[in-house]
Design a protein around this motif. Structure first.
Motif, PDB file in Angstrom:
ATOM      1  N   ALA A  15       0.827  -1.207   0.000  1.00 29.32           N
ATOM      2  CA  ALA A  15       0.000   0.000   0.000  1.00 29.32           C
ATOM      3  C   ALA A  15       0.864   1.261   0.000  1.00 29.32           C
ATOM      4  O   ALA A  15       0.544   2.241  -0.686  1.00 29.32           O
ATOM      5  N   VAL A  16       1.958   1.245   0.763  1.00 29.94           N
ATOM      6  CA  VAL A  16       2.885   2.386   0.754  1.00 29.94           C
ATOM      7  C   VAL A  16       3.483   2.567  -0.641  1.00 29.94           C
ATOM      8  O   VAL A  16       3.566   3.690  -1.164  1.00 29.94           O
ATOM      9  N   ASP A  17       3.898   1.461  -1.261  1.00 29.53           N
ATOM     10  CA  ASP A  17       4.461   1.534  -2.614  1.00 29.53           C
ATOM     11  C   ASP A  17       3.461   2.128  -3.597  1.00 29.53           C
ATOM     12  O   ASP A  17       3.838   2.874  -4.511  1.00 29.53           O
ATOM     13  N   GLU A  18       2.178   1.804  -3.422  1.00 34.83           N
ATOM     14  CA  GLU A  18       1.155   2.328  -4.327  1.00 34.83           C
ATOM     15  C   GLU A  18       1.013   3.838  -4.186  1.00 34.83           C
ATOM     16  O   GLU A  18       0.766   4.537  -5.177  1.00 34.83           O
ATOM     17  N   VAL A  19       1.158   4.348  -2.984  1.00 36.88           N
ATOM     18  CA  VAL A  19       1.079   5.802  -2.797  1.00 36.88           C
ATOM     19  C   VAL A  19       2.272   6.475  -3.467  1.00 36.88           C
ATOM     20  O   VAL A  19       2.124   7.511  -4.138  1.00 36.88           O
ATOM     21  N   VAL A  20       3.459   5.892  -3.322  1.00 35.96           N
ATOM     22  CA  VAL A  20       4.635   6.451  -3.989  1.00 35.96           C
ATOM     23  C   VAL A  20       4.443   6.405  -5.503  1.00 35.96           C
ATOM     24  O   VAL A  20       4.756   7.369  -6.216  1.00 35.96           O
ATOM     25  N   ARG A  21       3.907   5.294  -6.004  1.00 34.17           N
ATOM     26  CA  ARG A  21       3.628   5.167  -7.438  1.00 34.17           C
ATOM     27  C   ARG A  21       2.642   6.242  -7.898  1.00 34.17           C
ATOM     28  O   ARG A  21       2.828   6.879  -8.934  1.00 34.17           O
ATOM     29  N   HIS A  63       3.306   1.672  10.670  1.00 36.03           N
ATOM     30  CA  HIS A  63       3.292   2.785   9.731  1.00 36.03           C
ATOM     31  C   HIS A  63       4.690   3.020   9.192  1.00 36.03           C
ATOM     32  O   HIS A  63       5.682   2.524   9.742  1.00 36.03           O
ATOM     33  N   SER A  64       4.760   3.750   8.101  1.00 37.98           N
ATOM     34  CA  SER A  64       6.047   4.050   7.464  1.00 37.98           C
ATOM     35  C   SER A  64       6.189   5.551   7.257  1.00 37.98           C
ATOM     36  O   SER A  64       5.212   6.232   6.933  1.00 37.98           O
ATOM     37  N   HIS A  65       7.397   6.039   7.449  1.00 32.92           N
ATOM     38  CA  HIS A  65       7.743   7.413   7.115  1.00 32.92           C
ATOM     39  C   HIS A  65       8.551   7.368   5.821  1.00 32.92           C
ATOM     40  O   HIS A  65       9.599   6.706   5.764  1.00 32.92           O
ATOM     41  N   TYR A 102      -3.955   4.641   0.044  1.00 33.77           N
ATOM     42  CA  TYR A 102      -3.258   3.709   0.940  1.00 33.77           C
ATOM     43  C   TYR A 102      -4.264   2.854   1.701  1.00 33.77           C
ATOM     44  O   TYR A 102      -4.150   1.621   1.747  1.00 33.77           O
ATOM     45  N   GLN A 103      -5.246   3.490   2.309  1.00 30.08           N
ATOM     46  CA  GLN A 103      -6.224   2.765   3.108  1.00 30.08           C
ATOM     47  C   GLN A 103      -7.032   1.795   2.256  1.00 30.08           C
ATOM     48  O   GLN A 103      -7.309   0.661   2.678  1.00 30.08           O
ATOM     49  N   ALA A 104      -7.436   2.218   1.053  1.00 30.22           N
ATOM     50  CA  ALA A 104      -8.213   1.348   0.171  1.00 30.22           C
ATOM     51  C   ALA A 104      -7.399   0.123  -0.226  1.00 30.22           C
ATOM     52  O   ALA A 104      -7.908  -1.012  -0.214  1.00 30.22           O
ATOM     53  N   HIS A 105      -6.144   0.333  -0.593  1.00 28.03           N
ATOM     54  CA  HIS A 105      -5.300  -0.794  -1.019  1.00 28.03           C
ATOM     55  C   HIS A 105      -5.042  -1.744   0.145  1.00 28.03           C
ATOM     56  O   HIS A 105      -5.070  -2.971  -0.033  1.00 28.03           O
ATOM     57  N   LEU A 106      -4.810  -1.198   1.317  1.00 26.65           N
ATOM     58  CA  LEU A 106      -4.597  -2.031   2.495  1.00 26.65           C
ATOM     59  C   LEU A 106      -5.839  -2.860   2.798  1.00 26.65           C
ATOM     60  O   LEU A 106      -5.742  -4.068   3.077  1.00 26.65           O
ATOM     61  N   ARG A 107      -7.015  -2.232   2.754  1.00 29.34           N
ATOM     62  CA  ARG A 107      -8.252  -2.976   3.001  1.00 29.34           C
ATOM     63  C   ARG A 107      -8.413  -4.113   1.999  1.00 29.34           C
ATOM     64  O   ARG A 107      -8.785  -5.239   2.369  1.00 29.34           O
ATOM     65  N   ARG A 108      -8.156  -3.833   0.728  1.00 28.89           N
ATOM     66  CA  ARG A 108      -8.324  -4.857  -0.308  1.00 28.89           C
ATOM     67  C   ARG A 108      -7.398  -6.044  -0.050  1.00 28.89           C
ATOM     68  O   ARG A 108      -7.822  -7.207  -0.114  1.00 28.89           O
ATOM     69  N   ARG A 109      -6.136  -5.782   0.236  1.00 33.61           N
ATOM     70  CA  ARG A 109      -5.192  -6.881   0.435  1.00 33.61           C
ATOM     71  C   ARG A 109      -5.512  -7.674   1.697  1.00 33.61           C
ATOM     72  O   ARG A 109      -5.422  -8.909   1.703  1.00 33.61           O
ATOM     73  N   LEU A 110      -5.901  -7.012   2.778  1.00 37.22           N
ATOM     74  CA  LEU A 110      -6.234  -7.735   4.005  1.00 37.22           C
ATOM     75  C   LEU A 110      -7.519  -8.540   3.835  1.00 37.22           C
ATOM     76  O   LEU A 110      -7.660  -9.630   4.405  1.00 37.22           O
ATOM     77  N   THR A 111      -8.459  -8.016   3.052  1.00 38.45           N
ATOM     78  CA  THR A 111      -9.670  -8.779   2.745  1.00 38.45           C
ATOM     79  C   THR A 111      -9.334  -9.990   1.888  1.00 38.45           C
ATOM     80  O   THR A 111      -9.785 -11.112   2.146  1.00 38.45           O
ATOM     81  N   GLU A 112      -8.518  -9.757   0.868  1.00 38.19           N
ATOM     82  CA  GLU A 112      -8.157 -10.804  -0.079  1.00 38.19           C
ATOM     83  C   GLU A 112      -7.284 -11.888   0.544  1.00 38.19           C
ATOM     84  O   GLU A 112      -7.507 -13.083   0.329  1.00 38.19           O
ATOM     85  N   TRP A 113      -6.301 -11.480   1.322  1.00 33.76           N
ATOM     86  CA  TRP A 113      -5.301 -12.423   1.831  1.00 33.76           C
ATOM     87  C   TRP A 113      -5.681 -13.054   3.168  1.00 33.76           C
ATOM     88  O   TRP A 113      -5.285 -14.187   3.450  1.00 33.76           O
TER      89      TRP A 113
END
Length: 275
Positions: A15-21, A63-65, A102-113
């Motif tokens: 999710a962090v990588d997606e925000v940077v992308r 969290h990440s800085h 970030y939050q949307a991607h995190l939710r999707r992966r935690l739901t999926e995985w």
């Protein structure tokens, strides 16, 4: 267990990588030469991410800085390869949309995985279903500090919240090993009525429900409706569409899927471009 922790960390890192992308694709720009001063595309950012597992108040908070160097390289035209400072106003303009992605991607992966189920999305965030409100409150000490600071000032703006965040910052607790932190958190959660059995029930609850066909049209109709994007304003920007889509789709979409739906809405008959 260790495997679940690994999966959660992987979801967070992605999710962090997606925000940077997202920032590299849509936000990171630079001025051209002093003479022209036009905004130009760049090769992206040079950045380093530092992962933390706890908040300043000692609560569990993965969290990440991401620290970004204040320069980038122009990727085309007569000045290709030249290094320039970042165009900073855009970085702040897209911060909220980046947080929603970030939050949307995190939710999707935690739901999926892991089959995690989430409650309603409020201001971009959603609580995990199965965790009692008392436990969420126990582990929200930092938020409580900031809210208390705002209450004392009597202000409610985003700027006031930023000031309250800085004013209430405490020194970090260094030297506490991971096992000690886990034992402390386990004891606090147990005191709040959240034991291992309750934790297990947070996983394997749901699967991903894809947003396709009629669901897309219903989403677009809601965004264009009286309580949608124009409820309080007559115009909106792409960032606001991204925020709305990320919130409306819960745990169904990755960050790129949120962007794709947002762009589909902007290109639909529901929207009239304003130049």
């Amino acid at each position: 267990g260790d495997e679940r922790r690994r999966v959660i960390r992987a979801a967070h890192a992605e999710a962090v990588d997606e925000v940077v992308r997202y920032y590299e694709d849509h936000v990171v720009r630079a001025r051209s030469s002093e003479r022209h001063r036009a905004l130009v595309g760049t090769d992206g950012v040079i950045a380093a991410a530092f992962d933390h597992r706890a908040s300043r108040a000692g609560d569990p908070l993965l969290h990440s800085h991401v620290v970004v160097a204040n320069f980038t390289r122009i990727d085309g035209g007569d000045e290709a390869g030249a290094w320039r400072a970042l165009f900073s106003p855009a970085l702040f303009e897209h911060a909220k949309a980046g947080g929603h992605l970030y939050q949307a991607h995190l939710r999707r992966r935690l739901t999926e995985w892991l089959g995690v189920e989430f409650g309603p999305v409020v201001n971009g965030y959603a609580d995990v279903q199965g965790i009692p409100d008392t436990v969420i409150e126990i582990f929200s000490k930092r938020r409580t500090e900031i809210e208390d600071g705002l209450a004392e000032s009597g202000l409610t703006s985003a700027r006031a919240a930023q000031v309250a965040t800085l004013d209430t910052r405490r020194s970090k607790e260094y030297g506490v090993d991971a096992e000690t932190l886990r034992e402390r958190w386990h004891a606090d959660a147990t005191d709040g009525g959240f034991d291992v059995a309750a934790l297990e029930r947070c996983f394997g609850r749901v699967g991903v429900e894809a947003i396709t066909g009629g669901r897309i049209e219903r989403l677009y109709a809601r965004l264009a409706g009286a309580e949608g994007l124009t409820e309080r304003a007559s115009t909106f920007r792409r960032t606001e569409v991204i925020e709305a889509v990320a919130s409306a789709t819960g745990g169904s979409c990755t960050a790129p899927e949120v962007e794709s739906l947002a762009d589909g809405f902007l290109g639909s008959a529901h929207v009239v471009p304003v130049v």
